[in-house]
Scaffold this active site. Structure first.
Site, short mmCIF file in Angstrom:
data_model
loop_
_atom_site.label_atom_id
_atom_site.label_comp_id
_atom_site.label_asym_id
_atom_site.label_seq_id
_atom_site.Cartn_x
_atom_site.Cartn_y
_atom_site.Cartn_z
N CYS A 10 0.84 -1.20 0.00
CA CYS A 10 0.00 0.00 0.00
C CYS A 10 0.87 1.25 0.00
CB CYS A 10 -0.96 -0.03 1.19
SG CYS A 10 -2.13 1.36 1.25
N HIS A 24 -8.25 -4.45 -1.79
CA HIS A 24 -7.04 -3.76 -1.34
C HIS A 24 -6.60 -4.27 0.04
CE1 HIS A 24 -4.26 -0.32 -1.12
NE2 HIS A 24 -4.56 -0.31 0.16
N ASP A 81 -10.07 -2.55 -6.06
CA ASP A 81 -9.19 -1.66 -5.29
C ASP A 81 -9.46 -0.24 -5.74
OD1 ASP A 81 -7.14 -0.25 -4.09
OD2 ASP A 81 -5.65 -1.81 -4.42
#
Length: 313
Positions: free
Chosen positions: A201, A281, A249
């Site tokens: 991330c 995600h 995502d």
């Protein structure tokens, strides 16, 4: 009306915590708290830390998502990378104490007699101990995640507050932190040490930035966020980048992912991009391992990263 936060950032959104016993050490690098996973952590005496006798030509720089270095999942992943690759893994607090999770996080687990080992790696020294105590669910559209306590400053944050937090961790702040860590790595392991990078991330962006700056040549990013196409375009000849992405995502939607691939085609980097169906995600570091699709994707992304480093680092 304030827009809702993505589950990655929403303090009311539950996140699964994998059960396990991290074996790394927290040290201070230029005032930056850093988790170090060592391939021989269990062989160290109580008065040693993993860098006390460095004899490694390679290391991995592990940059976390917003939960930071105290997320047990991240520590378990760092330990397993160190074990699989037989090299140290350096995981610094790039958020300078403002990660999502506090240091004293105490995860809770559902009660069940069934155990799903957290990793498929049966050679992992803690294989039997690392498991999520819940049955595997197939074809589940939602995951029953488990809540944990958020730091007080994070609670009741709206979109605007998150943007303020994010602004405090942009490159102008984060790059100098990582520069100190990279400098420490070279001082500790030698100027010629080869540094591979893996980011999740938020951390994925900074792995790409370090690659573009020529600091590291081999990187892996999992569902990376907030990066720009200019940063991708700076990757050049000799760099190797693997991307592991989620099917759904909203931080890295398919349009941005495909644009990223188009930009990479115009560079001289060696790259791959893999997308996992049935995932969202965060699946590779905060996925619910009781959901079979998520579990298989998490394992595949981990094995893919190990293979990438073995081939190119």
């Amino acid at each position: 009306m304030t827009e809702s936060l993505h589950p990655c950032c929403d303090p009311s959104s539950p996140s699964p915590i994998w059960e396990g016993n991290p074996t790394g050490t927290i040290i201070s690098i230029c005032g930056i708290e850093t988790y170090i996973a060592h391939p021989n952590a269990r062989d160290l005496s109580s008065d040693q830390h993993p860098s006390s006798n460095p004899k490694h030509e390679k290391v991995i720089l592990f940059l976390t998502e917003g939960h930071g270095i105290y997320l047990p999942n991240a520590q378990l992943l760092a330990d397993s990378f160190a074990h699989q690759l037989s090299i140290p893994v350096i995981m610094p607090d790039q958020f300078a104490g403002q990660a999502r999770l506090p240091k004293d996080i105490v995860p809770s687990f559902p009660s069940s007699h069934a155990t799903v080992p957290w990793t498929e790696d049966k050679d992992d020294p803690n294989y039997e101990l690392r498991g999520l105590k819940a049955p595997v669910k197939e074809n589940s559209e939602t995951s029953d995640a488990y809540r944990f306590e958020k730091p007080p400053w994070w609670k009741k944050q709206a979109e605007g507050e998150f943007e303020k937090w994010k602004a405090r961790h942009e490159p102008i702040v984060t790059d100098p932190i990582l520069e100190k860590v990279v400098g420490w790595i070279r001082e500790t392991y030698g100027e010629d040490v080869k540094i591979g990078g893996i980011g999740y991330c938020f951390g994925g962006r900074y792995i790409m930035r370090l690659m573009g700056a020529g600091v590291i040549d081999v990187g892996v990013v999992n569902h990376p966020s907030f990066y720009t196409m200019d940063e991708v375009a700076k990757l050049g000849n000799g760099t190797r980048l693997a991307i592991f992405a989620a099917e759904k995502d909203d931080i890295l939607p398919k349009e941005k992912r495909r644009e990223t691939e188009d930009v990479l085609e115009g560079t001289e980097t060696t790259w791959r991009s893999t997308v996992y169906s049935g995932t969202e995600h965060g699946f590779s570091v905060r996925g619910d391992l009781t959901v079979k699709e998520v579990r298989l994707a998490k394992e595949s992304a981990f094995r893919g990263a190990v293979q990438w480093f073995r081939e190119w680092l």
